[in-house]
Write a protein that holds these residues in place. Structure first.
Motif, PDB file in Angstrom:
ATOM      1  N   GLN A 325       0.821  -1.209   0.000  1.00  0.00           N
ATOM      2  CA  GLN A 325       0.000   0.000   0.000  1.00  0.00           C
ATOM      3  C   GLN A 325       0.854   1.257   0.000  1.00  0.00           C
ATOM      4  O   GLN A 325       0.552   2.226  -0.697  1.00  0.00           O
ATOM      5  CB  GLN A 325      -0.925  -0.004   1.215  1.00  0.00           C
ATOM      6  CG  GLN A 325      -2.149  -0.864   1.030  1.00  0.00           C
ATOM      7  CD  GLN A 325      -3.274  -0.473   1.970  1.00  0.00           C
ATOM      8  OE1 GLN A 325      -3.230   0.594   2.586  1.00  0.00           O
ATOM      9  NE2 GLN A 325      -4.265  -1.315   2.087  1.00  0.00           N
ATOM     10  N   GLN A 326       1.924   1.245   0.783  1.00  0.00           N
ATOM     11  CA  GLN A 326       2.810   2.403   0.807  1.00  0.00           C
ATOM     12  C   GLN A 326       3.421   2.641  -0.559  1.00  0.00           C
ATOM     13  O   GLN A 326       3.526   3.788  -1.021  1.00  0.00           O
ATOM     14  CB  GLN A 326       3.902   2.202   1.856  1.00  0.00           C
ATOM     15  CG  GLN A 326       4.796   3.416   2.042  1.00  0.00           C
ATOM     16  CD  GLN A 326       5.853   3.191   3.111  1.00  0.00           C
ATOM     17  OE1 GLN A 326       6.193   2.057   3.424  1.00  0.00           O
ATOM     18  NE2 GLN A 326       6.370   4.263   3.686  1.00  0.00           N
ATOM     19  N   GLN A 327       3.822   1.563  -1.228  1.00  0.00           N
ATOM     20  CA  GLN A 327       4.385   1.682  -2.570  1.00  0.00           C
ATOM     21  C   GLN A 327       3.352   2.246  -3.540  1.00  0.00           C
ATOM     22  O   GLN A 327       3.658   3.122  -4.362  1.00  0.00           O
ATOM     23  CB  GLN A 327       4.874   0.309  -3.056  1.00  0.00           C
ATOM     24  CG  GLN A 327       5.378   0.265  -4.478  1.00  0.00           C
ATOM     25  CD  GLN A 327       6.746   0.907  -4.623  1.00  0.00           C
ATOM     26  OE1 GLN A 327       7.353   1.304  -3.632  1.00  0.00           O
ATOM     27  NE2 GLN A 327       7.226   1.014  -5.848  1.00  0.00           N
ATOM     28  N   GLN A 328       2.120   1.763  -3.471  1.00  0.00           N
ATOM     29  CA  GLN A 328       1.072   2.252  -4.364  1.00  0.00           C
ATOM     30  C   GLN A 328       0.756   3.720  -4.097  1.00  0.00           C
ATOM     31  O   GLN A 328       0.527   4.489  -5.034  1.00  0.00           O
ATOM     32  CB  GLN A 328      -0.178   1.390  -4.182  1.00  0.00           C
ATOM     33  CG  GLN A 328      -0.016  -0.029  -4.699  1.00  0.00           C
ATOM     34  CD  GLN A 328      -1.189  -0.925  -4.336  1.00  0.00           C
ATOM     35  OE1 GLN A 328      -1.963  -0.627  -3.431  1.00  0.00           O
ATOM     36  NE2 GLN A 328      -1.330  -2.042  -5.042  1.00  0.00           N
ATOM     37  N   GLN A 329       0.748   4.125  -2.823  1.00  0.00           N
ATOM     38  CA  GLN A 329       0.496   5.526  -2.488  1.00  0.00           C
ATOM     39  C   GLN A 329       1.594   6.422  -3.034  1.00  0.00           C
ATOM     40  O   GLN A 329       1.326   7.519  -3.543  1.00  0.00           O
ATOM     41  CB  GLN A 329       0.374   5.681  -0.976  1.00  0.00           C
ATOM     42  CG  GLN A 329      -0.895   5.078  -0.394  1.00  0.00           C
ATOM     43  CD  GLN A 329      -0.902   5.091   1.116  1.00  0.00           C
ATOM     44  OE1 GLN A 329       0.071   5.511   1.755  1.00  0.00           O
ATOM     45  NE2 GLN A 329      -1.981   4.611   1.711  1.00  0.00           N
ATOM     46  N   GLN A 330       2.842   5.970  -2.957  1.00  0.00           N
ATOM     47  CA  GLN A 330       3.946   6.751  -3.496  1.00  0.00           C
ATOM     48  C   GLN A 330       3.816   6.897  -5.010  1.00  0.00           C
ATOM     49  O   GLN A 330       4.055   7.978  -5.561  1.00  0.00           O
ATOM     50  CB  GLN A 330       5.273   6.098  -3.136  1.00  0.00           C
ATOM     51  CG  GLN A 330       5.614   6.164  -1.648  1.00  0.00           C
ATOM     52  CD  GLN A 330       6.875   5.399  -1.316  1.00  0.00           C
ATOM     53  OE1 GLN A 330       7.444   4.686  -2.148  1.00  0.00           O
ATOM     54  NE2 GLN A 330       7.338   5.540  -0.072  1.00  0.00           N
ATOM     55  N   GLN A 331       3.425   5.824  -5.694  1.00  0.00           N
ATOM     56  CA  GLN A 331       3.238   5.885  -7.140  1.00  0.00           C
ATOM     57  C   GLN A 331       2.113   6.838  -7.509  1.00  0.00           C
ATOM     58  O   GLN A 331       2.225   7.611  -8.466  1.00  0.00           O
ATOM     59  CB  GLN A 331       2.962   4.487  -7.681  1.00  0.00           C
ATOM     60  CG  GLN A 331       4.158   3.556  -7.614  1.00  0.00           C
ATOM     61  CD  GLN A 331       3.818   2.147  -8.064  1.00  0.00           C
ATOM     62  OE1 GLN A 331       2.666   1.777  -8.169  1.00  0.00           O
ATOM     63  NE2 GLN A 331       4.854   1.361  -8.331  1.00  0.00           N
ATOM     64  N   ALA A 336       0.267  11.963  -9.624  1.00  0.00           N
ATOM     65  CA  ALA A 336      -0.512  13.184  -9.427  1.00  0.00           C
ATOM     66  C   ALA A 336       0.359  14.414  -9.611  1.00  0.00           C
ATOM     67  O   ALA A 336      -0.063  15.409 -10.213  1.00  0.00           O
ATOM     68  CB  ALA A 336      -1.148  13.176  -8.038  1.00  0.00           C
ATOM     69  N   THR A 337       1.596  14.342  -9.102  1.00  0.00           N
ATOM     70  CA  THR A 337       2.522  15.465  -9.272  1.00  0.00           C
ATOM     71  C   THR A 337       2.847  15.691 -10.739  1.00  0.00           C
ATOM     72  O   THR A 337       2.867  16.824 -11.228  1.00  0.00           O
ATOM     73  CB  THR A 337       3.819  15.206  -8.480  1.00  0.00           C
ATOM     74  OG1 THR A 337       3.501  15.041  -7.100  1.00  0.00           O
ATOM     75  CG2 THR A 337       4.799  16.361  -8.651  1.00  0.00           C
ATOM     76  N   LYS A 358      -8.668   9.864 -10.829  1.00  0.00           N
ATOM     77  CA  LYS A 358      -8.628  10.782  -9.706  1.00  0.00           C
ATOM     78  C   LYS A 358      -8.706  10.020  -8.394  1.00  0.00           C
ATOM     79  O   LYS A 358      -9.283   8.943  -8.322  1.00  0.00           O
ATOM     80  CB  LYS A 358      -9.781  11.789  -9.807  1.00  0.00           C
ATOM     81  CG  LYS A 358      -9.688  12.683 -11.046  1.00  0.00           C
ATOM     82  CD  LYS A 358     -10.744  13.745 -11.001  1.00  0.00           C
ATOM     83  CE  LYS A 358     -10.639  14.632 -12.235  1.00  0.00           C
ATOM     84  NZ  LYS A 358      -9.376  15.343 -12.289  1.00  0.00           N
ATOM     85  N   GLN A 359      -8.105  10.622  -7.390  1.00  0.00           N
ATOM     86  CA  GLN A 359      -8.116  10.014  -6.061  1.00  0.00           C
ATOM     87  C   GLN A 359      -9.556   9.922  -5.561  1.00  0.00           C
ATOM     88  O   GLN A 359     -10.303  10.893  -5.614  1.00  0.00           O
ATOM     89  CB  GLN A 359      -7.283  10.871  -5.098  1.00  0.00           C
ATOM     90  CG  GLN A 359      -6.921  10.185  -3.804  1.00  0.00           C
ATOM     91  CD  GLN A 359      -5.780   9.208  -4.011  1.00  0.00           C
ATOM     92  OE1 GLN A 359      -5.138   9.213  -5.040  1.00  0.00           O
ATOM     93  NE2 GLN A 359      -5.545   8.365  -3.028  1.00  0.00           N
ATOM     94  N   GLN A 360      -9.944   8.782  -5.125  1.00  0.00           N
ATOM     95  CA  GLN A 360     -11.287   8.598  -4.621  1.00  0.00           C
ATOM     96  C   GLN A 360     -11.458   9.377  -3.321  1.00  0.00           C
ATOM     97  O   GLN A 360     -10.581   9.392  -2.469  1.00  0.00           O
ATOM     98  CB  GLN A 360     -11.578   7.118  -4.382  1.00  0.00           C
ATOM     99  CG  GLN A 360     -11.637   6.322  -5.674  1.00  0.00           C
ATOM    100  CD  GLN A 360     -12.054   4.900  -5.400  1.00  0.00           C
ATOM    101  OE1 GLN A 360     -12.145   4.486  -4.254  1.00  0.00           O
ATOM    102  NE2 GLN A 360     -12.312   4.158  -6.452  1.00  0.00           N
TER     103      GLN A 360
END
Length: 455
Positions: A325-331, A336-337, A358-360
């Motif tokens: 999950q941390q890896q997916q959040q970083q991606q 997004a950036t 888009k972020q849910q």
């Protein structure tokens, strides 16, 4: 299962059960469970007799006689750590003993299996597995059977450290018994599978951190691991005495916080492969399973983990899920950036496409459910109510062991399950996603008839 520990758990549960009628009903159900366990133990008596007779009859390697050869030899009770129960038995095929007796160091080494038993972290002896290990030795495999400290003498975090110490000892000493350090398979059953997997996660993290400190990019290969271990092999071949003396000396040098690291700075060794048989990889979910069957207080699992607080920290599935999950959040943050940078450049072609995900938005939270207390008054974490989401049958059984299928339990998002598992927990290992590259190939073995401990 330790019946005495089950009795202690039953006493706690009955003391917390309100009303004489409820106590009587629960006492009746507990009596049935104990009767079934006792009858099961009686049914295993013939196997136990065969195992202990075989265990006592196998000759030691030092008694080898070329004129009266045996198929299998057994080096008993080799000390791999400082604990009284930190012992290992090594079953050797006759060809390995013959080469050892002749001093032949040029012959091909034999493959090795290191087996770690189960037993709800509270039961199990080395001699129980004499028939299995003897069978492996007859097939030309060096079989190492590990014993570790049992609850209540120690909690699971210490047992994980003992597993890593046992593996280090085996990698350093199996060449003395004719084993090949490049062909070591680690096998864990039930609680033993959980202990092995936790030890491998810690070792993989240590190897990753060492690589990062040294500025390397690629993970070390299994062959490099093995060569690192071979460089540490003792020259003496005075088998059992040498092995036990070195293990005793080495155990005194172990730092409880650094047993995963080699003292000379080399990478922690890894097995060629890991076979996990009917293991428990998410403690909270398994606790929910035990509770649905009415054995959660009789089982020693919660107590061996140190209570609810230790569930997530000792759950390989939770640790790896958090890393993913941390890896997916970083991606997602990186994407997004990048999208924002493109949006701020009018006239530029948007190579990311118009349908950028888009972020849910987070849904409004529901009212908090009333806390559920166990027999000791502790509040159960949300993950321990996992099986309240769906019936404990059919596809949910497959999901519990990691085989995802379409069923009612999929209503609950995996992300929410992860949050539930981590809620209220402390001391969860921060496992870097890329550290998984250092884990060995792993085979998970389970089926619907043997995927749990006997309880």
């Amino acid at each position: 299962m330790s019946l005495w520990q089950a009795v202690k758990g039953a006493q706690v549960e009955l003391a917390a059960t309100p009303g004489p009628v409820q106590k009587a009903r629960r006492l009746g159900s507990i009596a049935k469970l104990f009767a079934a366990e006792v009858l099961g133990s009686i049914a295993l008596a013939p196997y136990a007799a065969r195992a202990i007779i075989l265990y006592r009859s196998l000759p030691a390697p030092g008694s080898f006689d070329a004129e009266q050869q045996h198929a299998v030899y057994l080096a008993k009770g080799l000390q791999y750590g400082a604990g009284a129960c930190n012992k290992m038995d090594i079953y050797m095929p006759v060809e390995a003993v013959m080469r050892q007796h002749q001093g032949n160091q040029t012959a091909d080494k034999l493959p090795v299996v290191m087996f770690v038993h189960g037993g709800v972290w509270a039961a199990g002896e080395r001699w129980h597995y004499a028939p299995m290990a003897t069978c492996l030795a007859r097939l030309g495999i060096i079989a190492c059977v590990v014993q570790y400290t049992l609850y209540p003498s120690a909690l699971v975090p210490q047992l994980v450290e003992e597993m890593s110490a046992a593996f280090d000892w085996a990698m350093a000493h199996v060449p003395l018994y004719g084993g090949d350090v490049q062909q070591v398979s680690l096998v864990g059953h039930s609680a033993g599978a959980q202990l092995c997997m936790m030890a491998l996660l810690q070792r993989a993290k240590a190897a990753y951190e060492q690589t990062a400190q040294q500025g390397q990019q690629q993970p070390i290969t299994q062959q490099q691991h093995s060569q690192s271990q071979l460089a540490q092999q003792p020259d003496s071949h005075n088998q059992e005495h040498t092995a036990q003396q070195q293990a005793t000396n080495g155990a005194a040098q172990h730092d409880s916080g650094h047993t995963m690291q080699q003292t000379n700075g080399r990478y922690p060794a890894m097995p060629r492969q890991f076979v996990a048989v009917t293991g428990v990889y998410d403690i909270a979910k398994h606790y929910a399973y035990e509770k649905e069957r009415g054995v959660h207080e009789l089982s020693t699992m919660k107590r061996a983990m140190g209570g609810f607080e230790g569930f997530a920290a000792m759950s390989p599935a939770v640790i790896l899920g958090a890393a993913l999950q941390q890896q997916q959040q970083q991606q997602q943050q990186q994407q997004a950036t990048l999208q924002q940078q493109y949006d701020q450049q009018p006239g530029q072609h948007n190579v990311l496409g118009k349908n950028w995900p888009k972020q849910q938005q987070q849904q409004p939270g529901q009212a908090a459910a009333a806390p559920v207390l166990d027999a000791t008054g502790q509040s159960e974490p949300p993950a321990c109510r996992y099986y309240h989401q769906f019936a404990l049958s059919g596809d949910s059984i497959a999901h519990r062991i990691g085989f995802e299928r379409s069923s009612d339990h999929d209503q609950m998002a995996e992300k929410q399950r992860q949050l539930d598992s981590l809620m209220g927990m402390t001391g969860v290992m921060q496992f870097p996603f890329k550290a998984a590259e250092y884990l060995p190939p792993t085979l998970l073995v389970s089926s619907c008839t043997d995927l749990t401990v006997p309880w």
